[in-house]
Write a protein that holds these residues in place. Sequence first.
Motif, PDB file in Angstrom:
ATOM      1  N   THR A  63       0.840  -1.204   0.000  1.00 24.47           N
ATOM      2  CA  THR A  63       0.000   0.000   0.000  1.00 24.47           C
ATOM      3  C   THR A  63       0.870   1.246   0.000  1.00 24.47           C
ATOM      4  OG1 THR A  63      -1.780  -1.147   1.189  1.00 24.47           O
ATOM      5  CG2 THR A  63      -1.789   1.265   1.245  1.00 24.47           C
ATOM      6  N   SER A  64       1.926   1.239   0.805  1.00 20.79           N
ATOM      7  CA  SER A  64       2.863   2.357   0.827  1.00 20.79           C
ATOM      8  C   SER A  64       3.525   2.546  -0.527  1.00 20.79           C
ATOM      9  CB  SER A  64       3.923   2.121   1.902  1.00 20.79           C
ATOM     10  OG  SER A  64       4.879   3.168   1.920  1.00 20.79           O
ATOM     11  N   ALA A  65       3.730   1.423  -1.252  1.00 21.16           N
ATOM     12  CA  ALA A  65       4.357   1.485  -2.581  1.00 21.16           C
ATOM     13  C   ALA A  65       3.372   1.901  -3.669  1.00 21.16           C
ATOM     14  CB  ALA A  65       4.964   0.131  -2.925  1.00 21.16           C
ATOM     15  N   GLY A  66       2.113   2.121  -3.305  1.00 18.73           N
ATOM     16  CA  GLY A  66       1.131   2.615  -4.269  1.00 18.73           C
ATOM     17  C   GLY A  66       0.185   1.577  -4.817  1.00 18.73           C
ATOM     18  N   PHE A  67       0.296   0.330  -4.352  1.00 19.92           N
ATOM     19  CA  PHE A  67      -0.605  -0.721  -4.818  1.00 19.92           C
ATOM     20  C   PHE A  67      -1.882  -0.701  -3.980  1.00 19.92           C
ATOM     21  CE2 PHE A  67       2.202  -4.021  -7.224  1.00 19.92           C
ATOM     22  CZ  PHE A  67       2.330  -3.102  -8.254  1.00 19.92           C
ATOM     23  N   VAL A  68      -2.744   0.263  -4.280  1.00 15.26           N
ATOM     24  CA  VAL A  68      -4.038   0.376  -3.608  1.00 15.26           C
ATOM     25  C   VAL A  68      -5.104  -0.265  -4.490  1.00 15.26           C
ATOM     26  CG1 VAL A  68      -3.421   2.420  -2.287  1.00 15.26           C
ATOM     27  CG2 VAL A  68      -4.359   2.687  -4.579  1.00 15.26           C
ATOM     28  N   TYR A  69      -6.155  -0.761  -3.869  1.00 11.52           N
ATOM     29  CA  TYR A  69      -7.129  -1.585  -4.574  1.00 11.52           C
ATOM     30  C   TYR A  69      -8.502  -0.925  -4.700  1.00 11.52           C
ATOM     31  CZ  TYR A  69      -3.802  -5.416  -4.448  1.00 11.52           C
ATOM     32  OH  TYR A  69      -2.693  -6.197  -4.638  1.00 11.52           O
ATOM     33  N   ASP A  70      -8.563   0.365  -4.453  1.00 11.36           N
ATOM     34  CA  ASP A  70      -9.818   1.088  -4.636  1.00 11.36           C
ATOM     35  C   ASP A  70      -9.497   2.481  -5.159  1.00 11.36           C
ATOM     36  OD1 ASP A  70      -8.711   2.283  -2.406  1.00 11.36           O
ATOM     37  OD2 ASP A  70     -10.315   1.715  -1.036  1.00 11.36           O
ATOM     38  N   PHE A 109     -10.894  -0.655 -13.934  1.00  9.53           N
ATOM     39  CA  PHE A 109     -12.081  -1.502 -13.809  1.00  9.53           C
ATOM     40  C   PHE A 109     -13.392  -0.719 -13.832  1.00  9.53           C
ATOM     41  CE2 PHE A 109      -8.618  -3.790 -11.685  1.00  9.53           C
ATOM     42  CZ  PHE A 109      -8.671  -5.007 -12.362  1.00  9.53           C
ATOM     43  N   SER A 110     -13.405   0.435 -14.460  1.00  9.92           N
ATOM     44  CA  SER A 110     -14.636   1.232 -14.481  1.00  9.92           C
ATOM     45  C   SER A 110     -15.782   0.497 -15.171  1.00  9.92           C
ATOM     46  CB  SER A 110     -14.385   2.579 -15.164  1.00  9.92           C
ATOM     47  OG  SER A 110     -13.931   2.386 -16.501  1.00  9.92           O
ATOM     48  N   ASP A 111     -15.476  -0.316 -16.201  1.00 11.02           N
ATOM     49  CA  ASP A 111     -16.541  -1.052 -16.882  1.00 11.02           C
ATOM     50  C   ASP A 111     -17.155  -2.116 -15.975  1.00 11.02           C
ATOM     51  OD1 ASP A 111     -14.147  -2.441 -16.910  1.00 11.02           O
ATOM     52  OD2 ASP A 111     -14.324  -3.157 -18.977  1.00 11.02           O
ATOM     53  N   PHE A 112     -16.339  -2.785 -15.188  1.00  8.05           N
ATOM     54  CA  PHE A 112     -16.865  -3.775 -14.237  1.00  8.05           C
ATOM     55  C   PHE A 112     -17.659  -3.083 -13.121  1.00  8.05           C
ATOM     56  CE2 PHE A 112     -13.780  -6.497 -16.309  1.00  8.05           C
ATOM     57  CZ  PHE A 112     -14.377  -7.749 -16.267  1.00  8.05           C
ATOM     58  N   LYS A 113     -17.189  -1.925 -12.684  1.00  9.76           N
ATOM     59  CA  LYS A 113     -17.916  -1.179 -11.669  1.00  9.76           C
ATOM     60  C   LYS A 113     -19.293  -0.773 -12.179  1.00  9.76           C
ATOM     61  CE  LYS A 113     -17.979   3.161  -9.119  1.00  9.76           C
ATOM     62  NZ  LYS A 113     -17.323   4.469  -8.896  1.00  9.76           N
ATOM     63  N   THR A 114     -19.346  -0.296 -13.430  1.00 10.16           N
ATOM     64  CA  THR A 114     -20.621   0.119 -14.010  1.00 10.16           C
ATOM     65  C   THR A 114     -21.585  -1.061 -14.118  1.00 10.16           C
ATOM     66  OG1 THR A 114     -19.561   1.888 -15.280  1.00 10.16           O
ATOM     67  CG2 THR A 114     -21.711   1.109 -16.053  1.00 10.16           C
ATOM     68  N   LYS A 115     -21.099  -2.205 -14.521  1.00  7.94           N
ATOM     69  CA  LYS A 115     -21.957  -3.371 -14.724  1.00  7.94           C
ATOM     70  C   LYS A 115     -22.410  -4.009 -13.413  1.00  7.94           C
ATOM     71  CE  LYS A 115     -22.272  -7.784 -17.188  1.00  7.94           C
ATOM     72  NZ  LYS A 115     -21.618  -8.710 -18.162  1.00  7.94           N
ATOM     73  N   PHE A 146     -19.582  -3.078  -7.773  1.00  3.61           N
ATOM     74  CA  PHE A 146     -18.580  -3.152  -6.711  1.00  3.61           C
ATOM     75  C   PHE A 146     -17.568  -2.025  -6.892  1.00  3.61           C
ATOM     76  CE2 PHE A 146     -17.469  -6.606  -9.795  1.00  3.61           C
ATOM     77  CZ  PHE A 146     -16.296  -6.077 -10.306  1.00  3.61           C
ATOM     78  N   ARG A 147     -16.892  -1.686  -5.799  1.00  3.76           N
ATOM     79  CA  ARG A 147     -16.077  -0.477  -5.781  1.00  3.76           C
ATOM     80  C   ARG A 147     -14.614  -0.703  -5.408  1.00  3.76           C
ATOM     81  NH1 ARG A 147     -19.114   4.128  -5.980  1.00  3.76           N
ATOM     82  NH2 ARG A 147     -21.376   3.825  -5.910  1.00  3.76           N
ATOM     83  N   ASP A 148     -14.174  -1.941  -5.400  1.00  2.00           N
ATOM     84  CA  ASP A 148     -12.766  -2.207  -5.132  1.00  2.00           C
ATOM     85  C   ASP A 148     -12.371  -3.518  -5.797  1.00  2.00           C
ATOM     86  OD1 ASP A 148     -12.792  -4.528  -2.990  1.00  2.00           O
ATOM     87  OD2 ASP A 148     -14.321  -3.100  -2.365  1.00  2.00           O
ATOM     88  N   MET A 149     -11.083  -3.718  -5.982  1.00  2.00           N
ATOM     89  CA  MET A 149     -10.597  -4.886  -6.708  1.00  2.00           C
ATOM     90  C   MET A 149     -10.841  -6.187  -5.961  1.00  2.00           C
ATOM     91  SD  MET A 149      -6.958  -3.535  -8.230  1.00  2.00           S
ATOM     92  CE  MET A 149      -6.731  -1.794  -8.566  1.00  2.00           C
ATOM     93  N   GLY A 193     -12.700  -9.622  -7.376  1.00  2.00           N
ATOM     94  CA  GLY A 193     -11.993 -10.886  -7.449  1.00  2.00           C
ATOM     95  C   GLY A 193     -12.822 -12.064  -6.981  1.00  2.00           C
ATOM     96  N   PHE A 194     -13.791 -11.812  -6.102  1.00  6.80           N
ATOM     97  CA  PHE A 194     -14.650 -12.883  -5.588  1.00  6.80           C
ATOM     98  C   PHE A 194     -16.038 -12.880  -6.226  1.00  6.80           C
ATOM     99  CE2 PHE A 194     -11.525 -12.290  -2.189  1.00  6.80           C
ATOM    100  CZ  PHE A 194     -11.144 -13.600  -1.955  1.00  6.80           C
ATOM    101  N   TRP A 195     -16.224 -12.068  -7.263  1.00  9.50           N
ATOM    102  CA  TRP A 195     -17.551 -11.971  -7.880  1.00  9.50           C
ATOM    103  C   TRP A 195     -17.881 -13.257  -8.652  1.00  9.50           C
ATOM    104  CZ3 TRP A 195     -20.706  -8.048  -6.670  1.00  9.50           C
ATOM    105  CH2 TRP A 195     -21.904  -7.961  -7.364  1.00  9.50           C
ATOM    106  N   PRO A 196     -19.127 -13.747  -8.539  1.00  7.89           N
ATOM    107  CA  PRO A 196     -19.520 -14.987  -9.247  1.00  7.89           C
ATOM    108  C   PRO A 196     -19.883 -14.716 -10.708  1.00  7.89           C
ATOM    109  CG  PRO A 196     -21.363 -14.206  -7.922  1.00  7.89           C
ATOM    110  CD  PRO A 196     -20.208 -13.268  -7.630  1.00  7.89           C
ATOM    111  N   TYR A 197     -18.896 -14.529 -11.556  1.00  7.48           N
ATOM    112  CA  TYR A 197     -19.143 -14.243 -12.969  1.00  7.48           C
ATOM    113  C   TYR A 197     -19.825 -15.436 -13.652  1.00  7.48           C
ATOM    114  CZ  TYR A 197     -15.903 -10.457 -11.950  1.00  7.48           C
ATOM    115  OH  TYR A 197     -15.301  -9.361 -11.390  1.00  7.48           O
TER     116      TYR A 197
END
Length: 238
Positions: free
Chosen positions: A41-48, A56-62, A65-68, A72-76
Amino acid sequence: MSVQRLFRRNGETYNEKIKRLGNVLAEADTIVIGAGAGLSTSAGFVYDGERFEKYFSDFKTKYGFRDMYSGGFWPYDTLEEHWAYWSRYIWINRYMDAPEPVYDELLDLVKDKDYFVLTTNVDHCFQKAGFDRERLFYTQGDYGLFQCSEPCCQKTWDNKEVIRQMVERQKDMCVPSELVPHCPDCGKPMSMNLWADDTFVQDATYVCINYRDAAVPQEIAERSICIDGDIGEILIEL
């Protein structure tokens, strides 16, 4: 408790503690590093936030969800969509460089020492920064590895080239069906080598040497060396 009071606990200021830490590191012959999510996280790898929106704006729109992590656990519905999401996720969090040079700076501090890293992070920022792979133990897996979803075997496979193709060739939030990974041994779908449940594949060898009481759990027997004997005598024979 105020921040200033906290920093002055035990008579030391914040800057004095930093200076003492520097002296300890400079004098140390051996350093063991234990690292978790906070380092990445300090190195910049944030997930939201902005980073999530960028990739992931297209996945958010569909799906909303609002974070990676949630994605990752979404039942596609299909493996093609599942891997469209995960290929982006893996590419930016495993194969792209961290936005901030935190790992590089940490390596500069320990590169001339006898160091070892124990980490729960699966993004392998240590390895990308140049840490010796033989001095890393990553307990939770690796975004850069596939495993059988069953699993039918205790094997893992590097995934960089397949992930690259998934990212480059995906369309309408789906990867081409021919890129969906399947186990070379049994043909079942691949999954990520992440410790999320009891299907996690580990490639470390477990060794137990104990006089008259050597034992190993049946679940890891195939990748274990169990010797009933005196360790002093065994070491002489090695």
